[in-house]
Design a protein around this motif. Structure first.
Motif, PDB file in Angstrom:
ATOM      1  N   PRO A 237       0.711  -1.518   0.072  1.00 44.19           N
ATOM      2  CA  PRO A 237      -0.292  -0.021  -0.325  1.00 44.19           C
ATOM      3  C   PRO A 237       1.239   1.025  -0.133  1.00 44.19           C
ATOM      4  CG  PRO A 237      -0.104  -1.344   1.825  1.00 44.19           C
ATOM      5  CD  PRO A 237       0.743  -1.943   0.870  1.00 44.19           C
ATOM      6  N   GLY A 238       0.116   2.527  -0.053  1.00 43.20           N
ATOM      7  CA  GLY A 238       1.009   3.486   0.316  1.00 43.20           C
ATOM      8  C   GLY A 238       0.903   4.302   1.545  1.00 43.20           C
ATOM      9  N   GLY A 239       1.864   5.276   1.267  1.00 42.90           N
ATOM     10  CA  GLY A 239       2.139   6.024   2.754  1.00 42.90           C
ATOM     11  C   GLY A 239       2.683   4.858   3.523  1.00 42.90           C
ATOM     12  N   VAL A 240       2.683   5.420   5.336  1.00 44.74           N
ATOM     13  CA  VAL A 240       3.469   4.317   6.262  1.00 44.74           C
ATOM     14  C   VAL A 240       2.935   3.168   6.018  1.00 44.74           C
ATOM     15  CG1 VAL A 240       4.101   4.425   8.554  1.00 44.74           C
ATOM     16  CG2 VAL A 240       4.194   7.321   7.772  1.00 44.74           C
TER      17      VAL A 240
ATOM     18  N   THR B  23       2.187   9.783   6.240  1.00 43.99           N
ATOM     19  CA  THR B  23       2.222  11.378   5.087  1.00 43.99           C
ATOM     20  C   THR B  23       0.815  12.267   5.131  1.00 43.99           C
ATOM     21  OG1 THR B  23       1.851   9.734   3.117  1.00 43.99           O
ATOM     22  CG2 THR B  23       3.574   9.938   3.802  1.00 43.99           C
ATOM     23  N   ASP B  24       0.348  11.930   5.791  1.00 42.36           N
ATOM     24  CA  ASP B  24      -1.281  12.788   5.751  1.00 42.36           C
ATOM     25  C   ASP B  24      -1.204  14.071   6.834  1.00 42.36           C
ATOM     26  OD1 ASP B  24      -2.849  11.225   4.081  1.00 42.36           O
ATOM     27  OD2 ASP B  24      -3.918   9.901   5.459  1.00 42.36           O
ATOM     28  N   PHE B  25      -0.535  13.276   7.780  1.00 43.17           N
ATOM     29  CA  PHE B  25       0.474  14.504   9.019  1.00 43.17           C
ATOM     30  C   PHE B  25       0.850  15.775   7.861  1.00 43.17           C
ATOM     31  CE2 PHE B  25      -0.332  11.387  12.560  1.00 43.17           C
ATOM     32  CZ  PHE B  25      -1.550  12.378  12.873  1.00 43.17           C
ATOM     33  N   ILE B  26       1.692  14.860   7.480  1.00 38.55           N
ATOM     34  CA  ILE B  26       2.808  16.069   6.832  1.00 38.55           C
ATOM     35  C   ILE B  26       2.163  16.418   5.528  1.00 38.55           C
ATOM     36  CG2 ILE B  26       4.586  16.165   5.405  1.00 38.55           C
ATOM     37  CD1 ILE B  26       6.196  13.809   7.696  1.00 38.55           C
TER      38      ILE B  26
ATOM     39  N   LEU C  88       4.316  15.451  -3.517  1.00 40.55           N
ATOM     40  CA  LEU C  88       5.650  14.834  -2.401  1.00 40.55           C
ATOM     41  C   LEU C  88       5.095  13.448  -2.205  1.00 40.55           C
ATOM     42  CD1 LEU C  88       7.396  15.002  -0.061  1.00 40.55           C
ATOM     43  CD2 LEU C  88       5.313  16.326   1.220  1.00 40.55           C
ATOM     44  N   VAL C  89       3.828  13.196  -1.568  1.00 39.94           N
ATOM     45  CA  VAL C  89       2.977  11.599  -1.722  1.00 39.94           C
ATOM     46  C   VAL C  89       2.808  11.058  -2.601  1.00 39.94           C
ATOM     47  CG1 VAL C  89       0.758  10.367  -0.893  1.00 39.94           C
ATOM     48  CG2 VAL C  89       1.354  13.074  -0.270  1.00 39.94           C
ATOM     49  N   LEU C  90       2.532  11.219  -3.608  1.00 43.92           N
ATOM     50  CA  LEU C  90       3.524  10.563  -4.751  1.00 43.92           C
ATOM     51  C   LEU C  90       4.896  10.115  -4.856  1.00 43.92           C
ATOM     52  CD1 LEU C  90       2.715   9.239  -7.763  1.00 43.92           C
ATOM     53  CD2 LEU C  90       2.673  10.803  -8.914  1.00 43.92           C
ATOM     54  N   GLY C  91       5.581  10.499  -5.231  1.00 44.22           N
ATOM     55  CA  GLY C  91       7.856  10.029  -4.835  1.00 44.22           C
ATOM     56  C   GLY C  91       7.509   9.605  -3.726  1.00 44.22           C
ATOM     57  N   PHE C  92       7.155   9.991  -3.161  1.00 40.09           N
ATOM     58  CA  PHE C  92       7.062   9.060  -1.374  1.00 40.09           C
ATOM     59  C   PHE C  92       6.601   7.413  -1.990  1.00 40.09           C
ATOM     60  CE2 PHE C  92       5.440   6.337   2.245  1.00 40.09           C
ATOM     61  CZ  PHE C  92       6.727   6.642   2.825  1.00 40.09           C
ATOM     62  N   ASN C  93       5.096   7.289  -2.104  1.00 37.61           N
ATOM     63  CA  ASN C  93       4.930   6.084  -2.866  1.00 37.61           C
ATOM     64  C   ASN C  93       5.300   4.926  -4.031  1.00 37.61           C
ATOM     65  OD1 ASN C  93       3.343   6.274  -1.168  1.00 37.61           O
ATOM     66  ND2 ASN C  93       1.199   7.163  -2.316  1.00 37.61           N
TER      67      ASN C  93
ATOM     68  N   ILE D  23       8.532   3.523  -2.699  1.00 43.96           N
ATOM     69  CA  ILE D  23       7.964   2.049  -2.007  1.00 43.96           C
ATOM     70  C   ILE D  23       8.039   1.454  -3.064  1.00 43.96           C
ATOM     71  CG2 ILE D  23       6.605   1.436  -0.433  1.00 43.96           C
ATOM     72  CD1 ILE D  23       6.053   3.983   0.966  1.00 43.96           C
ATOM     73  N   LEU D  24       7.500   1.446  -4.090  1.00 47.98           N
ATOM     74  CA  LEU D  24       6.949   0.261  -5.323  1.00 47.98           C
ATOM     75  C   LEU D  24       8.088   0.448  -5.752  1.00 47.98           C
ATOM     76  CD1 LEU D  24       3.666   2.453  -6.451  1.00 47.98           C
ATOM     77  CD2 LEU D  24       4.172  -0.085  -4.775  1.00 47.98           C
ATOM     78  N   VAL D  25       9.104   0.860  -6.102  1.00 45.79           N
ATOM     79  CA  VAL D  25      10.380   1.062  -6.701  1.00 45.79           C
ATOM     80  C   VAL D  25      10.906  -0.031  -6.124  1.00 45.79           C
ATOM     81  CG1 VAL D  25      12.473   1.771  -7.292  1.00 45.79           C
ATOM     82  CG2 VAL D  25      10.027   3.055  -8.200  1.00 45.79           C
ATOM     83  N   ILE D  26      11.399   0.341  -5.040  1.00 46.64           N
ATOM     84  CA  ILE D  26      12.165  -0.930  -3.864  1.00 46.64           C
ATOM     85  C   ILE D  26      11.724  -1.671  -3.919  1.00 46.64           C
ATOM     86  CG2 ILE D  26      13.410  -1.040  -1.028  1.00 46.64           C
ATOM     87  CD1 ILE D  26      12.997   1.973  -0.777  1.00 46.64           C
TER      88      ILE D  26
END
Length: 286
Positions: free
Chosen positions: A37-40, A139-142, A157-162, A165-168
């Motif tokens: 999933p996305g986020g933390v 990431t919702d808080f930020i 920002l949120v998209l880049g974080f996700n 995660i998906l690349v790793i």
């Protein structure tokens, strides 16, 4: 931080139900198809999978999730809203405990079905949280802090974080699972977009001969202002006023009701607004 025990009780019950849905989504869908999933939440699942792959054990979900949420929770408590953050923390803790305690129950092994219906369940859970002024954390808080306090667009920002995660996940566990995870995240986002409308914007054009009363009705209903233009009917050549206002999507129904009460003859055109620039009032988090 005001106390309204009836409202707060409803919020707590809603958050507990949302926590159950999130835990079921992770145990029944995410883990069944090895999705991320996305986020933390996604980062927590990724750390669990990396520990399993390289260290030979799966750490509990809750301590990892709490550790990753520590800084975002501080941001929320310090800058967004204390009660909002405490309720969100309740969701984080309860959903984590339930994720560790609930048994896995596999409904289907079809990764596409899992991605779609798991995403729907996740989107419903998050929308319930947002509807009672809480969030699933991370990431919702930020994102809320940057958008409300700094006026910064947070989608990238949120998209880049996700994406990270998906690349790793794709590199270590296969790109097929990463691609299915994109479907899961997309369905979850679309479900949230459908069910939760407070962050959507709607433009109202109201043609009326009671402009002052309409403006007051809009302000009383949703605390938004309006701009008044002179207007003239092309057929009757009657001189009227046009009230222009942008409001939250969640406020459309009560605002339209308020307008009808002060001027049943008003002509109202409501248009979805995709982008605005400048100050837009958003109710602060408690």
């Amino acid at each position: 931080m005001t106390l309204d025990w009836k409202r707060d009780l409803k919020r707590v019950l809603a958050i507990l139900f949302a926590a159950l849905l999130l835990a079921v989504s992770i145990k029944t869908f995410v883990r069944a198809a090895d999705l991320f999933p996305g986020g933390v939440t996604g980062l927590t699942v990724l750390i669990q999978r990396l520990c399993e792959k390289f260290l030979g054990f799966i750490p509990d979900y809750t301590p990892i999730n709490l550790a990753l949420n520590a800084f975002p929770v501080y941001i929320g408590f310090r800058y967004v809203g204390k009660k909002f953050t405490l309720l969100s923390l309740l969701l984080i803790v309860v959903s984590g405990i339930l994720t560790d305690m609930l048994p896995s129950y596999i409904i289907t092994y079809d990764p596409l079905l899992i991605s779609v219906f798991g995403g729907i369940l996740s989107g419903v859970a998050v929308s319930i949280c947002l509807s009672v002024d809480a969030t699933s954390g991370g990431t919702d808080f930020i994102a809320i802090y940057l958008s409300q306090k700094r006026g910064v667009e947070t989608w990238n920002l949120v998209l880049g974080f996700n994406v990270i995660i998906l690349v790793i996940a794709g590199f270590f566990f296969g790109w097929e699972r990463a691609l299915y995870s994109i479907i899961y995240q997309f369905v979850s986002t679309q479900t949230l977009h459908t069910l939760y409308r407070s962050y959507q914007k709607q433009t109202l054009f109201v043609v009326t001969d009671k402009a002052e009363a309409v403006c007051e009705a809009i302000h009383d209903a949703c605390n938004h202002g309006a701009t008044v233009f002179d207007a003239e009917g092309s057929y009757t050549h009657r001189h009227l006023k046009m009230v222009y206002s942008i409001i939250s999507g969640a406020d459309v129904k009560p605002t339209l009701t308020a307008i009808r009460e002060v001027d049943p003859e008003a002509f109202v055109n409501s248009i979805r607004t995709s982008e605005i620039r400048g100050h837009f009032y958003m109710k602060p988090k408690d």
